[in-house]
Motif scaffolding. Structure first.
Motif, PDB file in Angstrom:
ATOM      1  N   SER A  87       0.853  -0.824  -0.355  1.00  0.00           N
ATOM      2  CA  SER A  87      -0.526  -0.130  -0.195  1.00  0.00           C
ATOM      3  C   SER A  87       0.827   1.349  -0.024  1.00  0.00           C
ATOM      4  O   SER A  87       0.443   1.809  -0.934  1.00  0.00           O
ATOM      5  CB  SER A  87      -0.997   0.010   1.181  1.00  0.00           C
ATOM      6  OG  SER A  87      -1.568   1.129   1.207  1.00  0.00           O
ATOM      7  N   THR A  88       2.196   1.037   0.788  1.00  0.00           N
ATOM      8  CA  THR A  88       2.553   2.773   0.425  1.00  0.00           C
ATOM      9  C   THR A  88       3.872   2.844  -0.890  1.00  0.00           C
ATOM     10  O   THR A  88       3.681   2.929  -0.803  1.00  0.00           O
ATOM     11  CB  THR A  88       4.072   2.217   2.058  1.00  0.00           C
ATOM     12  OG1 THR A  88       2.896   2.426   3.240  1.00  0.00           O
ATOM     13  CG2 THR A  88       4.537   3.380   1.576  1.00  0.00           C
ATOM     14  N   VAL A  89       3.446   1.615  -0.959  1.00  0.00           N
ATOM     15  CA  VAL A  89       4.789   1.787  -2.135  1.00  0.00           C
ATOM     16  C   VAL A  89       4.102   2.634  -3.673  1.00  0.00           C
ATOM     17  O   VAL A  89       4.182   2.942  -3.762  1.00  0.00           O
ATOM     18  CB  VAL A  89       5.165   0.090  -2.188  1.00  0.00           C
ATOM     19  CG1 VAL A  89       5.795  -0.507  -4.260  1.00  0.00           C
ATOM     20  CG2 VAL A  89       6.010  -0.117  -1.755  1.00  0.00           C
ATOM     21  N   ALA A  90       2.830   2.366  -3.302  1.00  0.00           N
ATOM     22  CA  ALA A  90       1.607   2.430  -4.206  1.00  0.00           C
ATOM     23  C   ALA A  90       1.453   4.105  -4.179  1.00  0.00           C
ATOM     24  O   ALA A  90       1.355   4.574  -5.105  1.00  0.00           O
ATOM     25  CB  ALA A  90      -0.185   1.343  -4.412  1.00  0.00           C
ATOM     26  N   VAL A  91       0.860   4.493  -2.670  1.00  0.00           N
ATOM     27  CA  VAL A  91       0.516   5.971  -2.596  1.00  0.00           C
ATOM     28  C   VAL A  91       2.138   6.597  -3.029  1.00  0.00           C
ATOM     29  O   VAL A  91       2.501   7.349  -3.358  1.00  0.00           O
ATOM     30  CB  VAL A  91       0.743   5.978  -1.061  1.00  0.00           C
ATOM     31  CG1 VAL A  91       0.571   7.273  -0.631  1.00  0.00           C
ATOM     32  CG2 VAL A  91      -0.633   4.942  -0.440  1.00  0.00           C
ATOM     33  N   LEU A  92       3.485   5.873  -2.478  1.00  0.00           N
ATOM     34  CA  LEU A  92       4.882   6.971  -2.634  1.00  0.00           C
ATOM     35  C   LEU A  92       4.925   6.538  -4.130  1.00  0.00           C
ATOM     36  O   LEU A  92       5.466   7.893  -5.084  1.00  0.00           O
ATOM     37  CB  LEU A  92       5.786   5.894  -2.248  1.00  0.00           C
ATOM     38  CG  LEU A  92       5.555   6.485  -1.076  1.00  0.00           C
ATOM     39  CD1 LEU A  92       7.003   5.248  -0.071  1.00  0.00           C
ATOM     40  CD2 LEU A  92       6.641   7.649  -0.682  1.00  0.00           C
ATOM     41  N   ALA A  93       4.439   5.514  -4.989  1.00  0.00           N
ATOM     42  CA  ALA A  93       4.434   5.881  -6.812  1.00  0.00           C
ATOM     43  C   ALA A  93       3.844   6.777  -7.209  1.00  0.00           C
ATOM     44  O   ALA A  93       4.382   7.742  -7.872  1.00  0.00           O
ATOM     45  CB  ALA A  93       3.892   4.440  -7.115  1.00  0.00           C
ATOM     46  N   GLN A  94       2.143   6.838  -6.719  1.00  0.00           N
ATOM     47  CA  GLN A  94       1.571   7.516  -7.392  1.00  0.00           C
ATOM     48  C   GLN A  94       1.728   8.925  -7.000  1.00  0.00           C
ATOM     49  O   GLN A  94       1.889  10.061  -7.515  1.00  0.00           O
ATOM     50  CB  GLN A  94       0.462   7.583  -6.658  1.00  0.00           C
ATOM     51  CG  GLN A  94      -1.075   7.963  -7.384  1.00  0.00           C
ATOM     52  CD  GLN A  94      -1.518   7.910  -8.928  1.00  0.00           C
ATOM     53  OE1 GLN A  94      -1.332   6.769  -9.676  1.00  0.00           O
ATOM     54  NE2 GLN A  94      -0.573   9.191 -10.114  1.00  0.00           N
ATOM     55  N   LEU A  95       2.449   8.968  -5.905  1.00  0.00           N
ATOM     56  CA  LEU A  95       2.998  11.495  -5.949  1.00  0.00           C
ATOM     57  C   LEU A  95       3.697  11.092  -5.942  1.00  0.00           C
ATOM     58  O   LEU A  95       3.763  12.464  -6.446  1.00  0.00           O
ATOM     59  CB  LEU A  95       3.276  10.840  -4.072  1.00  0.00           C
ATOM     60  CG  LEU A  95       2.376  10.556  -3.019  1.00  0.00           C
ATOM     61  CD1 LEU A  95       2.491  10.745  -1.299  1.00  0.00           C
ATOM     62  CD2 LEU A  95       1.261  12.244  -2.989  1.00  0.00           C
ATOM     63  N   ARG A  96       4.993  10.632  -6.757  1.00  0.00           N
ATOM     64  CA  ARG A  96       6.502  11.160  -7.342  1.00  0.00           C
ATOM     65  C   ARG A  96       6.148  11.250  -9.387  1.00  0.00           C
ATOM     66  O   ARG A  96       6.695  12.226  -8.790  1.00  0.00           O
ATOM     67  CB  ARG A  96       6.771   9.955  -7.430  1.00  0.00           C
ATOM     68  CG  ARG A  96       8.172   9.418  -6.157  1.00  0.00           C
ATOM     69  CD  ARG A  96       8.725   8.473  -5.945  1.00  0.00           C
ATOM     70  NE  ARG A  96       9.663   8.545  -5.000  1.00  0.00           N
ATOM     71  CZ  ARG A  96       9.678   7.430  -3.915  1.00  0.00           C
ATOM     72  NH1 ARG A  96       9.357   5.661  -4.120  1.00  0.00           N
ATOM     73  NH2 ARG A  96      10.202   7.363  -2.684  1.00  0.00           N
ATOM     74  N   GLU A  97       5.050  10.018  -9.008  1.00  0.00           N
ATOM     75  CA  GLU A  97       4.469  10.463 -10.521  1.00  0.00           C
ATOM     76  C   GLU A  97       3.590  11.835 -10.267  1.00  0.00           C
ATOM     77  O   GLU A  97       3.846  13.037 -11.423  1.00  0.00           O
ATOM     78  CB  GLU A  97       3.105   9.464 -11.157  1.00  0.00           C
ATOM     79  CG  GLU A  97       2.766   9.555 -11.947  1.00  0.00           C
ATOM     80  CD  GLU A  97       1.777   8.731 -12.466  1.00  0.00           C
ATOM     81  OE1 GLU A  97       0.865   8.926 -13.155  1.00  0.00           O
ATOM     82  OE2 GLU A  97       2.147   7.278 -12.430  1.00  0.00           O
ATOM     83  N   ASP A  98       2.518  12.085  -9.228  1.00  0.00           N
ATOM     84  CA  ASP A  98       2.083  13.255  -9.534  1.00  0.00           C
ATOM     85  C   ASP A  98       3.126  14.684  -9.419  1.00  0.00           C
ATOM     86  O   ASP A  98       2.554  16.214  -9.742  1.00  0.00           O
ATOM     87  CB  ASP A  98       1.482  13.354  -8.399  1.00  0.00           C
ATOM     88  CG  ASP A  98      -0.303  12.641  -8.921  1.00  0.00           C
ATOM     89  OD1 ASP A  98      -0.589  11.922  -9.952  1.00  0.00           O
ATOM     90  OD2 ASP A  98      -1.024  12.331  -7.473  1.00  0.00           O
ATOM     91  N   ILE A  99       3.774  14.289  -8.141  1.00  0.00           N
ATOM     92  CA  ILE A  99       4.875  15.672  -8.601  1.00  0.00           C
ATOM     93  C   ILE A  99       5.952  15.929  -9.685  1.00  0.00           C
ATOM     94  O   ILE A  99       5.820  16.842 -10.314  1.00  0.00           O
ATOM     95  CB  ILE A  99       5.554  15.385  -7.801  1.00  0.00           C
ATOM     96  CG1 ILE A  99       5.710  14.709  -6.181  1.00  0.00           C
ATOM     97  CG2 ILE A  99       7.006  16.274  -6.883  1.00  0.00           C
ATOM     98  CD1 ILE A  99       6.144  14.763  -4.642  1.00  0.00           C
ATOM     99  N   GLN A 100       6.140  14.769 -10.472  1.00  0.00           N
ATOM    100  CA  GLN A 100       6.877  15.029 -12.194  1.00  0.00           C
ATOM    101  C   GLN A 100       5.904  15.812 -12.784  1.00  0.00           C
ATOM    102  O   GLN A 100       6.497  17.400 -13.560  1.00  0.00           O
ATOM    103  CB  GLN A 100       7.410  14.299 -12.504  1.00  0.00           C
ATOM    104  CG  GLN A 100       7.997  12.468 -12.228  1.00  0.00           C
ATOM    105  CD  GLN A 100       9.138  14.153 -11.763  1.00  0.00           C
ATOM    106  OE1 GLN A 100       9.529  14.830 -12.181  1.00  0.00           O
ATOM    107  NE2 GLN A 100      10.342  14.268 -10.756  1.00  0.00           N
ATOM    108  N   LYS A 101       5.081  15.033 -13.008  1.00  0.00           N
ATOM    109  CA  LYS A 101       3.446  15.856 -13.446  1.00  0.00           C
ATOM    110  C   LYS A 101       3.079  17.802 -13.073  1.00  0.00           C
ATOM    111  O   LYS A 101       3.059  18.280 -14.115  1.00  0.00           O
ATOM    112  CB  LYS A 101       2.240  15.370 -13.513  1.00  0.00           C
ATOM    113  CG  LYS A 101       1.916  14.002 -14.510  1.00  0.00           C
ATOM    114  CD  LYS A 101       1.165  13.340 -14.193  1.00  0.00           C
ATOM    115  CE  LYS A 101       0.766  12.553 -14.744  1.00  0.00           C
ATOM    116  NZ  LYS A 101      -0.509  11.656 -15.177  1.00  0.00           N
TER     117      LYS A 101
END
Length: 89
Positions: free
Chosen positions: A26-40
């Protein structure tokens, strides 16, 4: 001014994300999505993100996920959310 402040906050948030030790899927998924959002947000701005769930909503969900175990990360997310709100995003 707000755009520059948002960039700085996103940079700080990204740095905090790098220090989180992932422990579950769950934490891995949240972190991955946050990183993607930040990049966008950094590269395109929120106006170009066309997704069913706004970035601010995902950040709010991430805030809830991390608030107990990662208070520094939660604080960084809250600052980004506040900045986005001031910008009307």
């Amino acid at each position: 001014m707000e755009q520059q402040q948002l960039q700085e906050l996103l940079t700080k948030l990204h740095a905090e994300l790098e220090h989180v030790e992932t422990v579950d899927e769950s934490t891995v998924a949240v972190l991955a999505q946050l990183r993607e959002d930040i990049q966008k947000l950094v590269h395109e701005g929120d106006a170009h993100i066309k997704e069913p769930e706004p970035v601010s909503e995902r950040l709010g969900e991430a805030l809830k996920h991390f608030e107990t175990d990662h208070p520094r990360l939660s604080l960084a997310i809250q600052h980004v959310l506040d900045s986005l709100a001031r910008m009307g995003i």
